[in-house]
Every structure is written in C-alpha cells, then in structure tokens.
Write an enzyme that holds these catalytic residues in place. Structure first.
Site, mmCIF file in Angstrom:
data_model
loop_
_atom_site.group_PDB
_atom_site.id
_atom_site.type_symbol
_atom_site.label_atom_id
_atom_site.label_comp_id
_atom_site.label_asym_id
_atom_site.label_seq_id
_atom_site.Cartn_x
_atom_site.Cartn_y
_atom_site.Cartn_z
ATOM 1 N N GLY A 238 0.698 -13.559 -39.863
ATOM 2 C CA GLY A 238 -0.477 -12.903 -40.427
ATOM 3 C C GLY A 238 -1.677 -13.795 -40.607
ATOM 4 O O GLY A 238 -2.731 -13.333 -41.070
ATOM 5 N N GLU A 287 6.008 -17.082 -38.844
ATOM 6 C CA GLU A 287 5.975 -16.209 -37.666
ATOM 7 C C GLU A 287 4.538 -15.910 -37.244
ATOM 8 O O GLU A 287 4.140 -14.750 -37.184
ATOM 9 C CB GLU A 287 6.687 -14.889 -37.985
ATOM 10 C CG GLU A 287 8.076 -15.023 -38.562
ATOM 11 C CD GLU A 287 8.503 -13.810 -39.389
ATOM 12 O OE1 GLU A 287 7.723 -12.832 -39.493
ATOM 13 O OE2 GLU A 287 9.609 -13.842 -39.936
ATOM 14 N N PRO A 288 3.737 -16.917 -36.963
ATOM 15 C CA PRO A 288 2.351 -16.629 -36.581
ATOM 16 C C PRO A 288 2.251 -16.162 -35.136
ATOM 17 O O PRO A 288 2.928 -16.695 -34.256
ATOM 18 C CB PRO A 288 1.665 -17.999 -36.742
ATOM 19 C CG PRO A 288 2.757 -18.982 -36.445
ATOM 20 C CD PRO A 288 4.052 -18.351 -36.899
ATOM 21 N N GLY A 289 1.447 -15.157 -34.882
ATOM 22 C CA GLY A 289 1.204 -14.706 -33.521
ATOM 23 C C GLY A 289 -0.264 -14.933 -33.174
ATOM 24 O O GLY A 289 -0.625 -15.816 -32.400
ATOM 25 N N ARG A 290 -1.110 -14.128 -33.822
ATOM 26 C CA ARG A 290 -2.542 -14.179 -33.557
ATOM 27 C C ARG A 290 -3.123 -15.581 -33.732
ATOM 28 O O ARG A 290 -3.949 -16.020 -32.940
ATOM 29 C CB ARG A 290 -3.254 -13.224 -34.521
ATOM 30 C CG ARG A 290 -4.737 -13.064 -34.277
ATOM 31 C CD ARG A 290 -5.388 -12.284 -35.424
ATOM 32 N NE ARG A 290 -4.583 -11.168 -35.854
ATOM 33 C CZ ARG A 290 -4.725 -9.919 -35.398
ATOM 34 N NH1 ARG A 290 -5.645 -9.642 -34.517
ATOM 35 N NH2 ARG A 290 -3.947 -8.961 -35.861
ATOM 36 N N ARG A 326 -8.215 -3.204 -28.757
ATOM 37 C CA ARG A 326 -8.478 -3.538 -30.155
ATOM 38 C C ARG A 326 -9.739 -2.899 -30.735
ATOM 39 O O ARG A 326 -9.692 -2.347 -31.831
ATOM 40 C CB ARG A 326 -8.480 -5.054 -30.365
ATOM 41 C CG ARG A 326 -7.116 -5.706 -30.046
ATOM 42 C CD ARG A 326 -7.046 -7.160 -30.463
ATOM 43 N NE ARG A 326 -7.099 -7.297 -31.902
ATOM 44 C CZ ARG A 326 -8.172 -7.628 -32.601
ATOM 45 N NH1 ARG A 326 -9.293 -7.922 -31.978
ATOM 46 N NH2 ARG A 326 -8.131 -7.683 -33.894
ATOM 47 N N CYS A 356 -13.170 7.921 -19.732
ATOM 48 C CA CYS A 356 -13.773 9.135 -20.292
ATOM 49 C C CYS A 356 -13.327 9.383 -21.721
ATOM 50 O O CYS A 356 -12.620 10.351 -22.017
ATOM 51 C CB CYS A 356 -13.411 10.329 -19.418
ATOM 52 S SG CYS A 356 -13.859 10.035 -17.718
ATOM 53 N N TYR A 385 -2.852 -9.686 -28.840
ATOM 54 C CA TYR A 385 -2.933 -8.220 -28.871
ATOM 55 C C TYR A 385 -3.991 -7.717 -27.882
ATOM 56 O O TYR A 385 -4.658 -6.715 -28.113
ATOM 57 C CB TYR A 385 -3.190 -7.726 -30.314
ATOM 58 C CG TYR A 385 -2.177 -8.290 -31.287
ATOM 59 C CD1 TYR A 385 -0.865 -7.845 -31.259
ATOM 60 C CD2 TYR A 385 -2.512 -9.312 -32.177
ATOM 61 C CE1 TYR A 385 0.091 -8.386 -32.109
ATOM 62 C CE2 TYR A 385 -1.551 -9.860 -33.028
ATOM 63 C CZ TYR A 385 -0.253 -9.392 -32.987
ATOM 64 O OH TYR A 385 0.696 -9.937 -33.818
#
Ligand SMILES: *Cc1c(COP(=O)(O)O)cnc(C)c1O
Length: 432
Positions: A238, A287-290, A326, A356, A385
């Site tokens: 997070g 648990e870092p992702g971003r 995003r 569209c 992401y």
C-alpha cells in the site's frame, strides 16, 4: 524518484531516448526502467535493514516475467493472488518458498497447487477458507502454513476502490474476532500457524494510517505470537507514490506543513514503524506492489488528431482505456509529457483515446504544450496496474512492453497480434 528525464530536450529512459524505442517498436508502448525497479526495491530493503524482514513484491501490480526476474535476482519474494500468479513466479525463476498467497476466493485447485509448491504462507481471509485449506492439506498429507488477515478497521484515507482496511470491505477478519479464530485454527490438524497479516489499502501517501494500524495491532500480534509461536507479522503493502509532482512540490510553506512531514518515503516509513515493530522480535513481511513498479514504467502514445471545438481542445491518442484503465477506473492522475520537450504557451486540453466511451479519457482541461498529429506523449507512472489491467475491448491488441537498462533495451512482451484476440473463439456447427 525514477530514471525518466529529459536530456537535451529528449525524454530518456535511463540512457535510452524513448523516441528511438517508439520508432523501433511502435505505439502504444510500455517502457520500463530496470534501474528504477531495482532502486525502489533496494531503498525499501535498506531502510528496513534493522528488522529481520522479507519483501514480497505484490506481483499483481506488474507481473511481466522480466520485471519479476529482475526483482527475484535481488532477493524479492512475491505476494500472489491466484494459482496463475504462482505459475508465473515459477516461469520467472522466482522462489515459491518466498511466496505469500492472498485473496478472499482461493479455490481448492489453487490451494492444492500452492501446497505442492511449498509456498511460505497462505494469508487467510475467512474461517470457511481456513477449513478448506485444512481439508485440502489433509488430503495431500501436508501441513499448510497460514497467517490470518486482521482487518484493523483503520481508514487508509485513499480511493474507495482501493481501501481495504475497514469493516465496510470484504477483506480480512475483524480485529475483535481474531483471537478466537487463532484458537480454533490451532485445533485444526493440518494447519501450521505461522504469522499474522494486515493490509489496509493502496496508494497511501502518508505514514500516519500505517502507524495507526500497526500501533493498534502490535499488542494483539504479541499475544498471538506468545500463544501460538508465530514467526512473522506481515504489514502488507500500500505504500503510495507521487503521481502528480505539482501537488508534492508545492510551495516552500507547504514543505513546512505537517502534511509534508507525513509524506511517505522509505525512510519516513521505516523511521516511524521500526520502533513499533522491533520489540515484537518477529520477521516482518512487506507486500509492496505500486511502490516498486509504479514510477518504473511509462506508456507512450501517438497523437492521432487534435480536435478543436468551441469549448475544448481534444488531443486524440492511439492509447486507450483498454491499455491503461486507471484514469477511467479510479479517476487517477497520470502526468502526460511530450517526448520532445516543448516551450511556448500551454493550452487546456483533454487527452482522450479512440474507444467509444466517454470514460476513455486520460485527463481533462489540463494545461499542456501544443502538440500535433504524429507527436508522441508519455504517460508517466504507468508501471503499476497499467499493462496488467489491460484488455482487448474494441478488438484492440495489447501493447508491447520494453525493458531498458542503460543504453540497452529489449522487448519483454511482443505486441499482441490482432488475430490472437479471437484465436480461441469458434463457430458452432449450426451457423454456416
Ligand atoms: C494489492 C495488495 C498489495 C499491494 O498493494 P500496493 O498498493 O500495490 O502496494 C499487497 N497486499 C495485498 C493483500 C494486496 O491485496
């Protein structure tokens, strides 16, 4: 911090001009910087060095094999959310023994597969899941290592679609029920209680919510450790990144505000959490992702048309919400810059894709340099992401991905062939 910058007016990824990559590989194109990926991992790893710790990169943020191998090579474990992700870890040369398995909906097949591969831990989100893991482990004659996910009921103050740590969310087990769950779990024959886990949300740019959640959890964790001989506490991921530098660079006065002091960096995060965590004398899992992948990637796109109306200046580009969802999904901000630095006056523009849907919009009324057909733009901070959430809506093939290291670059995912989009579709016999 990242390794995308102008040099002599040309946007570079490390020492490679991005325009050269687009010339070679076309657009839309994801470009990743290897040194940024490694740098983010190392900064966090070093800041936490006073603790016995393990970083399990949340691979759902960006699971390209080359990205994963880069991180596995410098010691990263992986936080996975599906059996498919575990297969990817293995394909990327990662170590299942350093994998934590999260998610509220693990199937029997996924649990069995993860048990056979010997993962580090299942992060359990409910009692029915606990019973299922016990049952599957019994069938395989294994002991399943587990941690229960505590929901600390702390509002992360982030976007509604990515906040996870309050009782409004589907995640984890309420704080007050945890001791009972561990008690009951300790009676299950095929379960090995190994840790406690927590994850309160994504894109947190201040340390305070982490501090609140950890403060709230530590005495519970200490009690559980004592009772059940637990070895680790996972404080989740997070950690946020800066998408809009204009907000963060503010004014001199802003930098002296309490808000600025609370800004999350590896150092501020470590400085404020280590004193709370150290006395537990447990392994700390993150648990870092971003934080690792977000600023390590950009999405490059070509300007197809500039459409002026009485109200608006629309810059219509060849990337769309199927490539980067995003902005449409989370109203998120991506900085958008031309590959060739422009001077001159800024004009309020909407950058939009060709799909569209009105939601296919990357920014609205944003002051931007004047661009023309054939120019290229880069959407920054698209490494997390981004590509992983892409799809083929409007029969648009998925973009290619390139990894850069210094002056070197390599395609790490080929552009999808449009025919491959329908390769698994078939016509029933009765339609001629
Ligand atoms: C998504 C997720 C993460 C990673 O979140 P980031 O905001 O990318 O760091 C970590 N842990 C769990 C359980 C998650 O669901």
């Amino acid at each position: 911090m990242h390794d995308f910058a102008y040099r002599k007016g040309e946007l570079h990824c490390e020492e490679t001009p991005v325009s050269e990559l687009v010339k070679k590989h076309g657009s839309p194109l994801y470009v990743y910087s290897q040194s940024t990926l490694e740098g983010h991992f190392r900064k966090l790893d070093e800041a936490l060095s006073p603790l016995d710790h393990l970083i399990c990169y949340a691979m759902k943020a960006n699971s390209n094999l080359a990205v994963m191998r880069t991180l596995a090579n410098i010691g990263s474990g992986f936080d996975i959310v599906s059996g498919g992700e575990l297969k990817r870890v293995i394909a990327a040369g990662g170590d299942p023994k350093k994998c934590t398995f999260a998610g509220v909906g693990k199937t029997e097949e996924e649990i069995a597969f993860a048990l056979r591969k010997g993962i580090y831990c299942f992060n359990v989100e409910s009692e029915p899941e606990l019973q299922r893991i016990d049952r599957v482990a019994g069938r395989l004659r294994k002991k399943a290592p587990i941690a229960v996910r505590v929901n600390p009921n702390v509002d992360a103050g982030t976007h509604a679609k990515i906040t996870t740590g309050t009782y409004e969310n589907k995640f984890g087990i309420p704080f007050e029920e945890i001791e009972g769950v561990y008690q009951r779990a300790s009676k299950l024959k095929n379960i090995r209680l190994r840790g406690v886990q927590m994850h309160i949300g994504s894109q947190l740019t201040s340390v305070t919510p982490f501090e609140k959640a950890v403060t709230k959890a530590v005495s519970l964790v200490a009690t559980l450790k004592e009772r059940h001989a637990l070895e680790f506490f996972s404080i989740g991921g997070g950690l946020g990144i800066i998408y809009n530098p204009a907000l963060a660079s503010g004014t001199a006065a802003w930098w002296k505000s309490p808000e600025a002091k609370d800004i999350l960096t590896p150092q501020s995060y470590a400085d404020r959490l280590i004193p709370l965590l150290k006395p537990l004398a447990m392994k700390i899992v993150l648990e870092p992702g971003r934080f690792i992948a977000g600023n390590a990637g950009i999405l490059v796109t070509r300007v197809e048309y500039v459409k002026k109306t009485t109200q608006k200046n629309f810059v219509i580009v060849d990337a769309a919400m199927n490539d980067l969802i995003r902005p449409a999904f989370y109203d998120s901000f991506h900085e958008i810059v031309p590959l060739k630095k422009k001077s001159g006056k800024l004009i309020e523009s909407d950058v939009v894709g060709p799909i569209c849907e009105s939601g296919d919009t990357f920014c609205k009324n944003r002051p931007m340099p004047t661009v023309k057909e054939g120019d290229h733009l880069a959407m920054l901070s698209a490494g997390a992401y981004g590509s992983v959430m892409s799809g083929t809506y409007n029969s648009r093939a998925m973009a290619a991905e390139v990894l850069v290291q210094g002056k070197r670059s390599a395609v790490v995912r080929a552009r999808q062939k449009v025919e491959d989009i329908w390769a698994t579709e078939t016509l029933p016999k009765w339609i001629s």
